[in-house]
Write a protein that holds these residues in place. Structure first.
Motif, PDB file in Angstrom:
ATOM      1  N   LYS A  92      -4.608 -80.883 -45.494  1.00 51.79           N
ATOM      2  CA  LYS A  92      -3.839 -81.878 -44.735  1.00 51.79           C
ATOM      3  C   LYS A  92      -4.617 -83.179 -44.641  1.00 51.79           C
ATOM      4  O   LYS A  92      -5.846 -83.196 -44.630  1.00 51.79           O
ATOM      5  CB  LYS A  92      -3.558 -81.367 -43.322  1.00 51.79           C
ATOM      6  CG  LYS A  92      -2.475 -80.330 -43.258  1.00 51.79           C
ATOM      7  CD  LYS A  92      -2.205 -79.947 -41.820  1.00 51.79           C
ATOM      8  CE  LYS A  92      -1.119 -78.898 -41.753  1.00 51.79           C
ATOM      9  NZ  LYS A  92      -0.875 -78.480 -40.356  1.00 51.79           N
ATOM     10  N   ASP A  93      -3.885 -84.269 -44.546  1.00 55.07           N
ATOM     11  CA  ASP A  93      -4.496 -85.587 -44.390  1.00 55.07           C
ATOM     12  C   ASP A  93      -4.875 -85.757 -42.924  1.00 55.07           C
ATOM     13  O   ASP A  93      -4.035 -86.045 -42.079  1.00 55.07           O
ATOM     14  CB  ASP A  93      -3.512 -86.666 -44.828  1.00 55.07           C
ATOM     15  CG  ASP A  93      -4.136 -88.045 -44.824  1.00 55.07           C
ATOM     16  OD1 ASP A  93      -5.379 -88.140 -44.754  1.00 55.07           O
ATOM     17  OD2 ASP A  93      -3.378 -89.023 -44.903  1.00 55.07           O
ATOM     18  N   HIS A  94      -6.141 -85.540 -42.613  1.00 58.58           N
ATOM     19  CA  HIS A  94      -6.629 -85.606 -41.243  1.00 58.58           C
ATOM     20  C   HIS A  94      -7.209 -86.993 -40.983  1.00 58.58           C
ATOM     21  O   HIS A  94      -8.363 -87.265 -41.285  1.00 58.58           O
ATOM     22  CB  HIS A  94      -7.714 -84.543 -41.004  1.00 58.58           C
ATOM     23  CG  HIS A  94      -7.264 -83.148 -41.262  1.00 58.58           C
ATOM     24  ND1 HIS A  94      -6.401 -82.479 -40.428  1.00 58.58           N
ATOM     25  CD2 HIS A  94      -7.550 -82.287 -42.262  1.00 58.58           C
ATOM     26  CE1 HIS A  94      -6.188 -81.269 -40.893  1.00 58.58           C
ATOM     27  NE2 HIS A  94      -6.865 -81.126 -42.017  1.00 58.58           N
ATOM     28  N   GLN A  95      -6.398 -87.861 -40.433  1.00 59.79           N
ATOM     29  CA  GLN A  95      -6.847 -89.209 -40.088  1.00 59.79           C
ATOM     30  C   GLN A  95      -7.326 -89.199 -38.643  1.00 59.79           C
ATOM     31  O   GLN A  95      -6.515 -89.132 -37.722  1.00 59.79           O
ATOM     32  CB  GLN A  95      -5.713 -90.217 -40.273  1.00 59.79           C
ATOM     33  CG  GLN A  95      -5.232 -90.350 -41.695  1.00 59.79           C
ATOM     34  CD  GLN A  95      -6.289 -90.946 -42.594  1.00 59.79           C
ATOM     35  OE1 GLN A  95      -7.053 -91.818 -42.205  1.00 59.79           O
ATOM     36  NE2 GLN A  95      -6.343 -90.468 -43.827  1.00 59.79           N
ATOM     37  N   LEU A  96      -8.635 -89.242 -38.443  1.00 66.81           N
ATOM     38  CA  LEU A  96      -9.186 -89.221 -37.095  1.00 66.81           C
ATOM     39  C   LEU A  96      -9.591 -90.628 -36.673  1.00 66.81           C
ATOM     40  O   LEU A  96     -10.421 -91.256 -37.324  1.00 66.81           O
ATOM     41  CB  LEU A  96     -10.406 -88.303 -37.028  1.00 66.81           C
ATOM     42  CG  LEU A  96     -10.143 -86.823 -37.230  1.00 66.81           C
ATOM     43  CD1 LEU A  96     -11.437 -86.034 -37.118  1.00 66.81           C
ATOM     44  CD2 LEU A  96      -9.134 -86.308 -36.242  1.00 66.81           C
ATOM     45  N   ALA A  97      -9.005 -91.083 -35.594  1.00 69.04           N
ATOM     46  CA  ALA A  97      -9.336 -92.409 -35.069  1.00 69.04           C
ATOM     47  C   ALA A  97     -10.409 -92.320 -33.984  1.00 69.04           C
ATOM     48  O   ALA A  97     -10.846 -93.342 -33.481  1.00 69.04           O
ATOM     49  CB  ALA A  97      -8.073 -93.065 -34.507  1.00 69.04           C
ATOM     50  N   ASP A  98     -10.823 -91.117 -33.652  1.00 68.71           N
ATOM     51  CA  ASP A  98     -11.823 -90.893 -32.606  1.00 68.71           C
ATOM     52  C   ASP A  98     -13.092 -91.693 -32.908  1.00 68.71           C
ATOM     53  O   ASP A  98     -13.680 -91.582 -33.977  1.00 68.71           O
ATOM     54  CB  ASP A  98     -12.132 -89.397 -32.536  1.00 68.71           C
ATOM     55  CG  ASP A  98     -13.138 -89.057 -31.463  1.00 68.71           C
ATOM     56  OD1 ASP A  98     -12.723 -88.920 -30.307  1.00 68.71           O
ATOM     57  OD2 ASP A  98     -14.336 -88.945 -31.802  1.00 68.71           O
ATOM     58  N   GLU A  99     -13.518 -92.515 -31.951  1.00 68.74           N
ATOM     59  CA  GLU A  99     -14.662 -93.399 -32.154  1.00 68.74           C
ATOM     60  C   GLU A  99     -15.959 -92.621 -32.384  1.00 68.74           C
ATOM     61  O   GLU A  99     -16.782 -92.990 -33.221  1.00 68.74           O
ATOM     62  CB  GLU A  99     -14.820 -94.333 -30.952  1.00 68.74           C
ATOM     63  CG  GLU A  99     -15.876 -95.394 -31.152  1.00 68.74           C
ATOM     64  CD  GLU A  99     -15.927 -96.359 -29.984  1.00 68.74           C
ATOM     65  OE1 GLU A  99     -17.048 -96.708 -29.575  1.00 68.74           O
ATOM     66  OE2 GLU A  99     -14.853 -96.767 -29.498  1.00 68.74           O
TER      67      GLU A  99
END
Length: 107
Positions: free
Chosen positions: A63-70
């Motif tokens: 899966k495309d896991h786009q994490l925006a977590d800083e």
């Protein structure tokens, strides 16, 4: 269960930084992407670390896991800054499993 094995070649003097960053990246992927966790190993070769990550299945890993977590982004950037190279060595489906989480007491 699906397993991915990685080989990391790190720059001289960066092992502590790499390991700390690896842990931050791994925790974020576990918390937000559905992985089952990961382990990092030293090897008998200088500056080579080997990691393997467990996933419920290949589809979850792909899966495309786009994490925006800083915190994830900071750890990922730090991990990358320590690398000479990173290679996905194996993508494995578990066929048989007798890995025991508890230490044997009769050895």
């Amino acid at each position: 269960m699906f397993i991915v094995v990685y080989e990391f070649e790190i720059k001289d003097g960066t092992e502590a930084s790499f390991r700390e960053a690896w842990l931050g990246v791994t925790k974020a992927i576990y918390e937000h992407c559905g992985s089952l966790g990961s382990r990092l190993h030293t090897s008998d070769r200088p500056n080579i670390l080997v990691g393997y990550a467990q996933w419920p299945n290949r589809e979850q890993w792909e899966k495309d896991h786009q994490l925006a977590d800083e915190r994830y982004q900071k750890a990922r950037n730090e991990m990358r800054s320590c690398l000479v190279r990173s290679t996905t060595v194996y993508k494995l489906e578990v066929s048989d499993d007798y890995l025991q989480p508890d230490l044997a007491s009769n050895c």
